[in-house]
Design an enzyme around this catalytic site. Structure first.
Site, PDB file in Angstrom:
ATOM      1  NE  ARG A  21      -1.874   9.529   1.542  1.00 38.85           N
ATOM      2  CZ  ARG A  21      -1.583   8.442   2.257  1.00 38.85           C
ATOM      3  NH1 ARG A  21      -1.048   7.396   1.668  1.00 38.85           N
ATOM      4  NH2 ARG A  21      -1.880   8.364   3.549  1.00 38.85           N
ATOM      5  CB  CYS A  54      -2.900   3.542  -2.680  1.00 39.09           C
ATOM      6  SG  CYS A  54      -2.806   1.766  -2.423  1.00 39.09           S
ATOM      7  NE  ARG A 106      -0.712   2.750   7.594  1.00 37.19           N
ATOM      8  CZ  ARG A 106      -0.204   2.803   6.355  1.00 37.19           C
ATOM      9  NH1 ARG A 106       0.764   1.973   5.993  1.00 37.19           N
ATOM     10  NH2 ARG A 106      -0.660   3.672   5.477  1.00 37.19           N
ATOM     11  CD  GLN A 150      -3.548   6.418  -1.167  1.00 35.98           C
ATOM     12  OE1 GLN A 150      -2.599   6.156  -0.453  1.00 35.98           O
ATOM     13  NE2 GLN A 150      -3.410   7.051  -2.318  1.00 35.98           N
ATOM     14  CG  ASP A 170      -4.138  -1.429  -2.685  1.00 34.96           C
ATOM     15  OD1 ASP A 170      -2.894  -1.377  -2.576  1.00 34.96           O
ATOM     16  OD2 ASP A 170      -4.899  -1.490  -1.695  1.00 34.96           O
ATOM     17  CG  HIS A 202      -5.471   4.115   3.393  1.00 35.41           C
ATOM     18  ND1 HIS A 202      -5.025   5.070   4.287  1.00 35.41           N
ATOM     19  CD2 HIS A 202      -4.376   3.816   2.616  1.00 35.41           C
ATOM     20  CE1 HIS A 202      -3.753   5.332   4.069  1.00 35.41           C
ATOM     21  NE2 HIS A 202      -3.342   4.585   3.066  1.00 35.41           N
TER      22      HIS A 202
HETATM   23  N1   CP Z   1      -0.347   4.439   0.309  1.00 33.30           N
HETATM   24  C1   CP Z   1       0.127   4.321   1.548  1.00 33.30           C
HETATM   25  O1   CP Z   1      -0.607   4.459   2.546  1.00 33.30           O
HETATM   26  O2   CP Z   1       1.452   4.043   1.628  1.00 33.30           O
HETATM   27  P1   CP Z   1       2.258   3.666   2.930  1.00 33.30           P
HETATM   28  O3   CP Z   1       1.807   2.294   3.364  1.00 33.30           O
HETATM   29  O4   CP Z   1       3.696   3.711   2.525  1.00 33.30           O
HETATM   30  O5   CP Z   1       1.955   4.684   4.006  1.00 33.30           O
HETATM   31  N1  NVA Z   2      -4.468  -2.302   0.818  1.00 41.41           N
HETATM   32  C1  NVA Z   2      -3.100  -2.006   1.188  1.00 41.41           C
HETATM   33  C2  NVA Z   2      -2.856  -0.537   1.179  1.00 41.41           C
HETATM   34  C3  NVA Z   2      -1.452  -0.129   1.497  1.00 41.41           C
HETATM   35  C4  NVA Z   2      -1.275   1.354   1.516  1.00 41.41           C
HETATM   36  C5  NVA Z   2      -2.814  -2.593   2.553  1.00 41.41           C
HETATM   37  O1  NVA Z   2      -3.653  -2.458   3.452  1.00 41.41           O
HETATM   38  O2  NVA Z   2      -1.752  -3.187   2.714  1.00 41.41           O
END
Ligand code: CP
Ligand code: NVA
Length: 309
Positions: A295, A267, A105, A135, A228, A132
């Site tokens: 997930r 999400c 990430r 997700q 989101d 992502h």
């Molecule tokens: N939805 C999601 O990716 O959550 P986290 O940021 O907690 O991993």
């Molecule tokens: N769009 C959000 C998703 C978090 C899972 C972010 O990137 O923070």
């Protein structure tokens, strides 16, 4: 360790409809009978490297790898030499020497693409500023369980900031040939390069992407509303966006125009009373907790696809 047939999971662009459906089938089988798959990652060492916070992705990958019989290492870039300036490219060569896979990430999509180029072990995108995809596997699995994924005339509306999650939803839905609406302020645009890609793909897959700026029109007749955070990780300075997004809050008023059995997706993490009210998040319409649980199952399906087939 080196694997001559490595396949990455960097973006859903690289996956066909058939491959996505295969992963979802594998996820369903694992969810139904987890014991049957408990050794499929035996002797595999897979690392997680997260440059941004995470609850769901981090924990579900760690638990999922363990449940499949693999060994999971959780790394923190600040405590690696990355934190002192060693490049991702050089680090990738080291990962390749010791590991069987890496889940990353980070901020830039180019970073995970560079890691992938420099090493011959599978690289999995656990979220970048652009995409992502993990997700979306869980989202598709959840919609499939609710018998909504291939429902005739499904009206699925993403409400909010065009971001990494909506980008991946757009790609995933297009790969499967399903229509999708994005409802956001006119000033916020989906990136041109993604729109160019989607224009070609929608022509091939015969689906339509609708952009709607009016929240009530977008909610009208919707089967599913997905939202989101208005401000994604790394964009915390963009305070002006919050004012622009307020009319796009998923709340009781918005749902007056939707179907009685509408499903609400997010999400997570949710910012209660910002993009969604607690009234709606905690209502019977909300399927966010099933989505979050999936997930784990969807990523186990992905790992099975990448390592075991
Ligand atoms: N939805 C999601 O990716 O959550 P986290 O940021 O907690 O991993
Ligand atoms: N769009 C959000 C998703 C978090 C899972 C972010 O990137 O923070």
């Amino acid at each position: 360790m080196k694997d001559n047939i490595k396949k990455d999971f960097l973006t859903l662009k690289d996956y066909s409809k058939k491959e996505i459906l295969t992963i979802l089938d594998m996820a369903k089988e694992i969810k139904t009978d987890p014991g049957k798959y408990k050794n499929i990652l035996k002797d595999k060492n897979i690392a997680l490297l997260f440059d941004k916070p995470s609850t769901r992705t981090r924990v579900s990958f760690e638990v999922g790898i363990n449940q499949l019989g693999g060994h999971c290492l959780v790394l923190d870039s600040k405590n690696l030499q990355l934190g002192r300036g060693e490049t991702y490219a050089d680090t990738a060569k080291i990962f390749e020497a010791y590991l069987d896979g890496i889940v990353i990430r980070t901020f830039k999509q180019e970073t995970i693409e560079e890691v992938s180029d420099k090493c011959s072990i599978p690289v999995i995108n656990a979220l970048t500023d652009s995409f992502h995809p993990c997700q979306i596997l869980a989202d598709l699995q959840t919609l499939m369980e609710k018998k909504l994924l291939f429902k005739k005339n499904l009206k699925f509306v993403y409400f909010g900031d065009p971001n990494n999650v909506s980008n991946s939803l757009l790609i995933g839905f297009t790969k499967l040939g399903i229509d999708i609406t994005v409802c956001c302020p006119g000033l916020l645009k989906i990136e041109d390069s993604l729109m160019d890609y989607l224009a070609k793909e929608t022509a091939e897959n015969k689906n339509t992407i609708f952009i709607e700026n009016d929240p009530l029109k977008a909610a009208f007749g919707a089967d599913v509303i997905y939202t989101d955070a208005w401000i994604s990780m790394g964009q915390e300075e963009d305070k002006e966006k919050i004012e622009m997004m307020k009319p796009y809050q998923v709340n009781g008023n918005l749902l007056k125009n939707a179907k009685n059995d509408i499903k609400i997706m997010h999400c997570l993490p949710a910012h209660r009373e910002m993009e969604i009210t607690s009234e709606i998040l905690d209502s019977n319409h909300s399927i966010v907790w099933e989505q979050a649980e999936n997930r784990l199952h969807a990523q186990k399906g992905l790992l099975r696809y990448l390592y075991y087939k």
